[in-house]
Write a protein that holds these residues in place. Structure first.
Motif, PDB file in Angstrom:
ATOM      1  N   LEU A 108       0.718  -1.314  -0.030  1.00  0.00           N
ATOM      2  CA  LEU A 108      -0.085   0.164   0.066  1.00  0.00           C
ATOM      3  C   LEU A 108       0.720   1.241  -0.103  1.00  0.00           C
ATOM      4  CD1 LEU A 108      -2.802  -1.054   2.552  1.00  0.00           C
ATOM      5  CD2 LEU A 108      -2.879  -1.026  -0.236  1.00  0.00           C
ATOM      6  N   VAL A 109       2.005   1.216   0.932  1.00  0.00           N
ATOM      7  CA  VAL A 109       2.946   2.541   0.902  1.00  0.00           C
ATOM      8  C   VAL A 109       3.438   2.674  -0.923  1.00  0.00           C
ATOM      9  CG1 VAL A 109       5.033   3.262   1.744  1.00  0.00           C
ATOM     10  CG2 VAL A 109       3.429   2.081   3.164  1.00  0.00           C
ATOM     11  N   GLY A 110       3.782   1.576  -1.544  1.00  0.00           N
ATOM     12  CA  GLY A 110       4.413   1.806  -2.672  1.00  0.00           C
ATOM     13  C   GLY A 110       3.242   2.397  -3.532  1.00  0.00           C
ATOM     14  N   LEU A 111       2.040   1.772  -3.445  1.00  0.00           N
ATOM     15  CA  LEU A 111       0.866   2.292  -4.278  1.00  0.00           C
ATOM     16  C   LEU A 111       0.731   3.608  -4.092  1.00  0.00           C
ATOM     17  CD1 LEU A 111      -1.510   1.547  -6.109  1.00  0.00           C
ATOM     18  CD2 LEU A 111      -2.867   1.335  -4.229  1.00  0.00           C
ATOM     19  N   ILE A 112       0.674   4.209  -2.724  1.00  0.00           N
ATOM     20  CA  ILE A 112       0.446   5.553  -2.582  1.00  0.00           C
ATOM     21  C   ILE A 112       1.454   6.476  -2.972  1.00  0.00           C
ATOM     22  CG2 ILE A 112       0.504   7.283  -0.724  1.00  0.00           C
ATOM     23  CD1 ILE A 112      -1.023   4.995   1.035  1.00  0.00           C
ATOM     24  N   VAL A 113       2.876   6.033  -3.011  1.00  0.00           N
ATOM     25  CA  VAL A 113       4.015   6.625  -3.583  1.00  0.00           C
ATOM     26  C   VAL A 113       3.768   6.830  -5.052  1.00  0.00           C
ATOM     27  CG1 VAL A 113       6.390   6.561  -3.966  1.00  0.00           C
ATOM     28  CG2 VAL A 113       5.600   6.183  -1.560  1.00  0.00           C
ATOM     29  N   ALA A 114       3.360   5.869  -5.620  1.00  0.00           N
ATOM     30  CA  ALA A 114       3.297   5.884  -7.185  1.00  0.00           C
ATOM     31  C   ALA A 114       2.215   6.762  -7.578  1.00  0.00           C
ATOM     32  CB  ALA A 114       2.828   4.281  -7.621  1.00  0.00           C
TER      33      ALA A 114
ATOM     34  N   PHE B 194      -0.281  -3.544  -9.166  1.00  0.00           N
ATOM     35  CA  PHE B 194      -0.908  -3.543  -7.912  1.00  0.00           C
ATOM     36  C   PHE B 194      -2.295  -3.959  -8.010  1.00  0.00           C
ATOM     37  CE2 PHE B 194      -3.395  -2.213  -4.611  1.00  0.00           C
ATOM     38  CZ  PHE B 194      -2.873  -2.668  -3.341  1.00  0.00           C
ATOM     39  N   TRP B 195      -3.290  -3.203  -8.897  1.00  0.00           N
ATOM     40  CA  TRP B 195      -4.629  -3.396  -8.975  1.00  0.00           C
ATOM     41  C   TRP B 195      -5.033  -4.750  -9.826  1.00  0.00           C
ATOM     42  CZ3 TRP B 195      -7.284  -1.491  -5.425  1.00  0.00           C
ATOM     43  CH2 TRP B 195      -7.003  -0.221  -5.126  1.00  0.00           C
ATOM     44  N   LEU B 196      -4.137  -4.922 -10.640  1.00  0.00           N
ATOM     45  CA  LEU B 196      -4.527  -6.412 -11.368  1.00  0.00           C
ATOM     46  C   LEU B 196      -4.124  -7.540 -10.587  1.00  0.00           C
ATOM     47  CD1 LEU B 196      -2.973  -5.519 -15.043  1.00  0.00           C
ATOM     48  CD2 LEU B 196      -5.352  -6.189 -14.354  1.00  0.00           C
ATOM     49  N   ALA B 197      -2.888  -7.200  -9.685  1.00  0.00           N
ATOM     50  CA  ALA B 197      -2.997  -8.455  -8.640  1.00  0.00           C
ATOM     51  C   ALA B 197      -3.773  -8.693  -7.588  1.00  0.00           C
ATOM     52  CB  ALA B 197      -1.253  -8.073  -8.163  1.00  0.00           C
ATOM     53  N   ILE B 198      -4.239  -7.479  -7.219  1.00  0.00           N
ATOM     54  CA  ILE B 198      -5.492  -7.555  -6.070  1.00  0.00           C
ATOM     55  C   ILE B 198      -6.477  -8.039  -6.737  1.00  0.00           C
ATOM     56  CG2 ILE B 198      -7.070  -6.046  -4.998  1.00  0.00           C
ATOM     57  CD1 ILE B 198      -4.408  -6.290  -3.432  1.00  0.00           C
TER      58      ILE B 198
ATOM     59  N   PHE C  72       3.864 -11.003 -10.189  1.00  0.00           N
ATOM     60  CA  PHE C  72       3.871  -9.655  -9.472  1.00  0.00           C
ATOM     61  C   PHE C  72       5.372  -9.502  -9.137  1.00  0.00           C
ATOM     62  CE2 PHE C  72       3.962  -6.696  -5.911  1.00  0.00           C
ATOM     63  CZ  PHE C  72       2.831  -6.069  -6.191  1.00  0.00           C
ATOM     64  N   VAL C  73       6.011 -10.677  -8.785  1.00  0.00           N
ATOM     65  CA  VAL C  73       7.549 -10.611  -8.791  1.00  0.00           C
ATOM     66  C   VAL C  73       8.121 -10.169 -10.151  1.00  0.00           C
ATOM     67  CG1 VAL C  73       9.600 -11.862  -8.235  1.00  0.00           C
ATOM     68  CG2 VAL C  73       7.596 -11.681  -6.725  1.00  0.00           C
ATOM     69  N   VAL C  74       7.699 -10.997 -11.191  1.00  0.00           N
ATOM     70  CA  VAL C  74       8.314 -10.858 -12.422  1.00  0.00           C
ATOM     71  C   VAL C  74       8.266  -9.282 -13.123  1.00  0.00           C
ATOM     72  CG1 VAL C  74       8.037 -11.459 -14.710  1.00  0.00           C
ATOM     73  CG2 VAL C  74       8.210 -13.359 -12.913  1.00  0.00           C
TER      74      VAL C  74
END
Length: 132
Positions: free
Chosen positions: A35-41, A63-67, A107-109
């Motif tokens: 979530l912190v990474g998403l907010i920074v982006a 992020f959103w596709l992974a969720i 996600f990792v890839v």
């Protein structure tokens, strides 16, 4: 001599997009840094140059596709658990677990590919794609 001087080409700072990718990868250990990474982006995307903006768009979309896919896998898993007591739900349960595992690898890839393009100083070539 004219008053307007041509400024040298400004190099975009790679630190914040790298921080976003790092926070995403660190999120596998604690969950909160996703979530912190998403907010920074989200906060930095509009003011970023074209290279960094493509990485922020890519990270947000990742992020959103992974969720979304993780929730599909989770729902299948939760639906398959009670049904597996009568053996009917075992394929559903396995499909849900497989989807959640595949989402983790995907996600990792995507994060690694984002870091790869970022270290080369390139914009992500297809930031809106859902594959790699």
């Amino acid at each position: 001599m004219s008053d307007t001087a041509v400024a040298p080409r400004a190099e975009e700072d790679k630190i914040l997009p790298a921080v976003v990718y790092g926070l995403y990868l660190l999120g596998f250990t604690n969950g909160l840094t996703f979530l912190v990474g998403l907010i920074v982006a989200y906060v930095n995307r509009d003011a970023a140059g074209p290279i960094n903006a493509s990485h922020y768009t890519f990270a947000i979309r990742t992020f959103w596709l992974a969720i979304a896919w993780f929730l599909i896998g989770l729902l299948l898993t939760l639906f398959g658990v009670p049904l597996s007591l009568v053996l009917v739900g075992i394929p559903v349960l396995l499909a849900g677990i497989a989807i959640m595992g595949a989402v983790g690898v995907w996600f990792v890839v995507r994060c690694v590919m984002g870091i790869y393009y970022l270290t080369r100083g390139e914009a992500y070539p297809r930031p809106r794609s859902w594959l790699i």
